[in-house]
Design a protein around this motif. Structure first.
Motif, PDB file in Angstrom:
ATOM      1  N   MET A  43     -13.997-112.386 -13.100  1.00  0.00           N
ATOM      2  CA  MET A  43     -14.645-111.698 -14.225  1.00  0.00           C
ATOM      3  C   MET A  43     -15.762-110.747 -13.787  1.00  0.00           C
ATOM      4  SD  MET A  43     -13.265-113.068 -17.039  1.00  0.00           S
ATOM      5  CE  MET A  43     -14.436-113.164 -18.362  1.00  0.00           C
ATOM      6  N   ARG A  44     -15.936-110.465 -12.526  1.00  0.00           N
ATOM      7  CA  ARG A  44     -17.122-109.741 -12.064  1.00  0.00           C
ATOM      8  C   ARG A  44     -17.210-108.285 -12.515  1.00  0.00           C
ATOM      9  NH1 ARG A  44     -16.184-109.766  -5.609  1.00  0.00           N
ATOM     10  NH2 ARG A  44     -14.982-111.613  -6.133  1.00  0.00           N
ATOM     11  N   TYR A  45     -16.125-107.634 -12.884  1.00  0.00           N
ATOM     12  CA  TYR A  45     -16.192-106.222 -13.253  1.00  0.00           C
ATOM     13  C   TYR A  45     -16.121-105.942 -14.746  1.00  0.00           C
ATOM     14  CZ  TYR A  45     -15.728-104.881  -8.393  1.00  0.00           C
ATOM     15  OH  TYR A  45     -15.930-104.708  -7.069  1.00  0.00           O
ATOM     16  N   TYR A  46     -15.193-106.557 -15.445  1.00  0.00           N
ATOM     17  CA  TYR A  46     -14.904-106.163 -16.818  1.00  0.00           C
ATOM     18  C   TYR A  46     -15.076-107.302 -17.811  1.00  0.00           C
ATOM     19  CZ  TYR A  46     -12.682-101.780 -15.382  1.00  0.00           C
ATOM     20  OH  TYR A  46     -12.413-100.549 -14.894  1.00  0.00           O
ATOM     21  N   SER A  47     -16.119-108.052 -17.704  1.00  0.00           N
ATOM     22  CA  SER A  47     -16.277-109.152 -18.636  1.00  0.00           C
ATOM     23  C   SER A  47     -16.252-108.611 -20.068  1.00  0.00           C
ATOM     24  CB  SER A  47     -17.594-109.862 -18.359  1.00  0.00           C
ATOM     25  OG  SER A  47     -17.713-110.990 -19.171  1.00  0.00           O
ATOM     26  N   PRO A  48     -15.450-109.121 -20.982  1.00  0.00           N
ATOM     27  CA  PRO A  48     -14.644-110.335 -20.867  1.00  0.00           C
ATOM     28  C   PRO A  48     -13.262-110.144 -20.267  1.00  0.00           C
ATOM     29  CG  PRO A  48     -14.436-109.518 -23.081  1.00  0.00           C
ATOM     30  CD  PRO A  48     -15.382-108.574 -22.347  1.00  0.00           C
ATOM     31  N   ASP A  49     -12.877-108.922 -19.917  1.00  0.00           N
ATOM     32  CA  ASP A  49     -11.579-108.740 -19.264  1.00  0.00           C
ATOM     33  C   ASP A  49     -11.640-109.244 -17.837  1.00  0.00           C
ATOM     34  OD1 ASP A  49     -10.231-107.708 -21.433  1.00  0.00           O
ATOM     35  OD2 ASP A  49     -10.791-105.645 -20.978  1.00  0.00           O
ATOM     36  N   ARG A  50     -10.482-109.447 -17.258  1.00  0.00           N
ATOM     37  CA  ARG A  50     -10.390-110.098 -15.957  1.00  0.00           C
ATOM     38  C   ARG A  50      -9.723-109.206 -14.922  1.00  0.00           C
ATOM     39  NH1 ARG A  50      -9.056-112.579 -20.367  1.00  0.00           N
ATOM     40  NH2 ARG A  50     -10.018-114.552 -20.894  1.00  0.00           N
ATOM     41  N   SER A  51     -10.102-109.417 -13.672  1.00  0.00           N
ATOM     42  CA  SER A  51      -9.461-108.765 -12.542  1.00  0.00           C
ATOM     43  C   SER A  51      -8.796-109.843 -11.690  1.00  0.00           C
ATOM     44  CB  SER A  51     -10.499-108.031 -11.691  1.00  0.00           C
ATOM     45  OG  SER A  51     -11.150-107.032 -12.434  1.00  0.00           O
ATOM     46  N   ILE A  52      -7.983-109.414 -10.735  1.00  0.00           N
ATOM     47  CA  ILE A  52      -7.389-110.326  -9.765  1.00  0.00           C
ATOM     48  C   ILE A  52      -7.951-109.970  -8.395  1.00  0.00           C
ATOM     49  CG2 ILE A  52      -5.256-111.096  -8.655  1.00  0.00           C
ATOM     50  CD1 ILE A  52      -5.510-111.973 -11.600  1.00  0.00           C
ATOM     51  N   PHE A  53      -8.457-110.988  -7.702  1.00  0.00           N
ATOM     52  CA  PHE A  53      -8.970-110.833  -6.351  1.00  0.00           C
ATOM     53  C   PHE A  53      -8.196-111.758  -5.421  1.00  0.00           C
ATOM     54  CE2 PHE A  53     -12.356-108.600  -8.271  1.00  0.00           C
ATOM     55  CZ  PHE A  53     -13.042-107.935  -7.271  1.00  0.00           C
ATOM     56  N   GLY A  54      -8.254-111.478  -4.134  1.00  0.00           N
ATOM     57  CA  GLY A  54      -7.605-112.323  -3.145  1.00  0.00           C
ATOM     58  C   GLY A  54      -8.449-112.425  -1.890  1.00  0.00           C
ATOM     59  N   ALA A  55      -8.156-113.445  -1.093  1.00  0.00           N
ATOM     60  CA  ALA A  55      -8.841-113.641   0.182  1.00  0.00           C
ATOM     61  C   ALA A  55      -7.895-114.330   1.158  1.00  0.00           C
ATOM     62  CB  ALA A  55     -10.101-114.480  -0.001  1.00  0.00           C
ATOM     63  N   ARG A  56      -8.122-114.042   2.425  1.00  0.00           N
ATOM     64  CA  ARG A  56      -7.395-114.725   3.496  1.00  0.00           C
ATOM     65  C   ARG A  56      -8.301-115.813   4.056  1.00  0.00           C
ATOM     66  NH1 ARG A  56      -7.076-110.308   7.442  1.00  0.00           N
ATOM     67  NH2 ARG A  56      -9.035-109.855   6.407  1.00  0.00           N
ATOM     68  N   ILE A  57      -7.696-116.944   4.418  1.00  0.00           N
ATOM     69  CA  ILE A  57      -8.462-118.096   4.892  1.00  0.00           C
ATOM     70  C   ILE A  57      -7.755-118.670   6.106  1.00  0.00           C
ATOM     71  CG2 ILE A  57      -9.375-120.364   4.254  1.00  0.00           C
ATOM     72  CD1 ILE A  57      -8.890-119.355   1.266  1.00  0.00           C
ATOM     73  N   THR A  58      -8.505-118.934   7.177  1.00  0.00           N
ATOM     74  CA  THR A  58      -7.907-119.511   8.377  1.00  0.00           C
ATOM     75  C   THR A  58      -7.578-120.986   8.158  1.00  0.00           C
ATOM     76  OG1 THR A  58      -9.978-120.266   9.370  1.00  0.00           O
ATOM     77  CG2 THR A  58      -9.296-117.967   9.828  1.00  0.00           C
TER      78      THR A  58
END
Length: 96
Positions: A43-58
């Motif tokens: 929710m960090r950009y368009y509250s109340p709309d939502r974004s999708i984020f991703g991360a890589r993890i070892t």
């Protein structure tokens, strides 16, 4: 307020994947080519709309993308993804 979600993997401990402002929720995880990939609703950009984020993890729980990577920034609700050995396919439900 900072919301944090945790991901427990085979390493048997909790660790922070994202500590961005506002809410991060509904993570999906896959193990591909020796590392974990995690995508979530954010929710960090368009509250109340939502974004999708991703991360890589070892495999040791080190988050390689500590701020996440923006995948989609437009009214996204849910995400799932697959990998065919070469390509990622992300499927996102729109909130409209």
């Amino acid at each position: 307020m900072i919301s944090v979600f945790y991901l427990v993997l085979i390493i048997n401990s909790d660790f922070t994947v994202s500590s961005a402002i506002l809410d991060q929720q509904y993570p999906v995880v896959q193990f591909i080519n020796g590392q974990y990939y995690c995508m979530w609703q954010d929710m960090r950009y368009y509250s109340p709309d939502r974004s999708i984020f991703g991360a890589r993890i070892t495999q040791d729980g080190v988050v390689l993308d500590p701020f996440g990577r923006l995948i989609l920034r437009d009214r996204a609700m849910n995400v799932d993804f697959a990998f065919d050995g070469v390509n990622f396919l992300a499927v996102v439900q729109d909130s409209c």
